[in-house]
Design a protein around this motif. Structure first.
Motif: not given
Length: 471
Positions: A373-376, A379-383
């Motif tokens: 979840a953290v990695i994905l 990828q859409i900009g959530l630090n």
């Protein structure tokens, strides 16, 4: 006289963050009702003064926090204690980031850092990956994101066409291999550094953990990531290239810097032991003192004395630049901590644990899901600061979901590491994009794509191994 007042007021506003730092530290060491009420408004002043220069992500996060705060205040009968506790966490992480920033200021002005960096760059091709990768990890413990700009610019200067023997292919291959070495080395920092933001987030949100319990698991994880990166660099190395000889330098500056990093790290642990405080609090004390001492030694070369006065004058005259440089990190990390402190108490953890049990996300499966979840999301900009803070805060006691806390901590730290070097939106990628004049998508997804697809399933298996060993 009328023109003098705006200048004085502006100068006073420049010291809002240092005043917040001092008051926060005093309140941690000597709890009293006054210090928090100095730290809270001064942090707000700093955020307002720096608003125009903040990134879109930082502004968006702060605006979301403001809207959420209004909604909670409307629905809650007594929201003030919750808001104050959340704002105090904001003050703590603002102080933490700024304490590390002072260390970065000293490092970026150091001749030793530049000379040691040159030693790392001028290595034989066979040893360039391990020296650059490990060197970046060691430097990154002290100067954090600054190591990408420092080493990246050194690579650009040293990797000239003449140094490549006039062969553009050699120049391009060197650039790619050295930049990936730096990038993957930087990914080891969250797992290796006891001084970093990642460790502070984990220890603050999972109180049952200590650095001494995380390190024996995090260090082998870092070794695994390093070994896969080195093996991949070796397997994919180009053959039949005419590589000109490398002008190697004495490794003395590198060993001197390594010793310096060890001394600063030891100072943090010694401070924690003497004052009997947790490691993140010890960082707030030892890092600024180490930074000022280091800066004083540099200033001493200008002509006698201890250099302390010259170092103090430098900090005084350039306070706006020094503390203003941390504006985005303060907003994002502190805002994430504030957000977690608001949301976590409002969620029924027992109900959430039961829901996860019914969905099958239990034990090591949850750790893998959290890591993915953290990695994905990155990828859409959530630090990762935001996602890791929320997940770690919600599951501080992971025994509710059949998992050892240290396994979840290392899974989240590994995800944080990968997010930093695979997301086109991270600060590391933005720095490399400016240096190389290449798209961050190309660097993250094409240059380093194979490493990502190998390391992710490897770490998923590693989580299950850790669970079986520790559970």
């Amino acid at each position: 006289m009328n023109r003098e007042w705006p200048r004085r007021l502006r100068r006073l506003l420049d010291y809002a963050l240092p005043l917040c730092m001092a008051a926060t530290l005093v309140s941690l060491l000597f709890p009293n009702p006054l210090s928090p009420w100095i730290a809270r408004p001064t942090l707000l002043i700093y955020l307002l003064v720096q608003w125009r220069r903040k990134s879109k992500l930082a502004k968006g996060l702060l605006l979301f926090i403001a809207v959420l705060s209004i909604l909670i205040s409307v629905q809650s009968d007594d929201p003030l204690p919750q808001f104050l506790a959340a704002w105090d966490r904001f003050c703590f992480f603002a102080t933490f980031v700024s304490a590390l920033g002072l260390l970065r200021v000293s490092a970026m002005r150091s001749r030793l850092v530049r000379h040691a960096g040159q030693v790392l760059i001028r290595q034989r091709p066979a040893w360039r990956y391990p020296t650059l990768s490990i060197g970046t990890a060691v430097f990154g413990m002290i100067i954090n994101i600054g190591v990408i700009g420092l080493f990246g610019s050194m690579v650009q200067r040293s990797n000239s066409l003449s140094a490549a023997g006039g062969e553009r292919r050699v120049q391009a291959v060197r650039e790619r291999r050295m930049m990936l070495s730096i990038l993957r080395g930087f990914a080891l920092v969250p797992l290796l550094s006891p001084l970093g933001v990642t460790m502070a987030v984990m220890l603050s949100n999972m109180p049952s953990l200590r650095w001494s319990t995380i390190a024996p698991v995090a260090l082998p994880t870092a070794v695994l990531m390093f070994a896969i990166g080195w093996l991949l660099d070796w397997v994919l190395r180009p053959r039949n290239l005419k590589v000109p000889p490398v002008d190697r330098r004495s490794s003395k500056p590198l060993w001197q810097f390594t010793a310096l990093a060890a001394v600063i790290t030891a100072a943090v642990f010694l401070c924690g032991w003497i004052l009997d405080v947790r490691l993140p609090v010890a960082v707030l004390i030892a890092c600024p003192l180490s930074a000022f001492t280091w800066l004083s030694l540099q200033r001493r070369r200008l002509g006698g004395g201890t250099g302390a006065r010259r170092a103090a004058m430098l900090l005084y005259r350039h306070s706006r630049l020094i503390f203003g440089a941390n504006r985005n990190e303060v907003a994002i990390l502190g805002g994430s901590a504030f957000l977690g402190a608001l949301l976590v108490p409002a969620i029924d953890r027992d109900m959430l644990a039961e829901a996860l049990l019914h969905t099958g996300l239990y034990g090591p499966w949850f750790a893998v899901a959290a890591m993915m979840a953290v990695i994905l999301l990155s990828q859409i900009g959530l630090n990762p600061i935001v996602s890791v803070t929320l997940i770690a805060g919600l599951f501080a006691d992971t025994h509710e979901i059949g998992l050892e806390p240290v396994v979840l901590a290392v899974a989240l730290m590994s995800a944080w590491s990968l997010a930093m070097i695979t997301s086109p939106f991270t600060a590391a990628m933005q720095v490399l994009e400016q240096l190389l004049q290449r798209s961050s998508y190309m660097i993250a997804w094409r240059w380093d794509g194979l490493f990502f697809w190998i390391i992710v399933p490897t770490l998923c298996v590693w989580v299950f191994v850790l669970h079986s060993l520790l559970g």
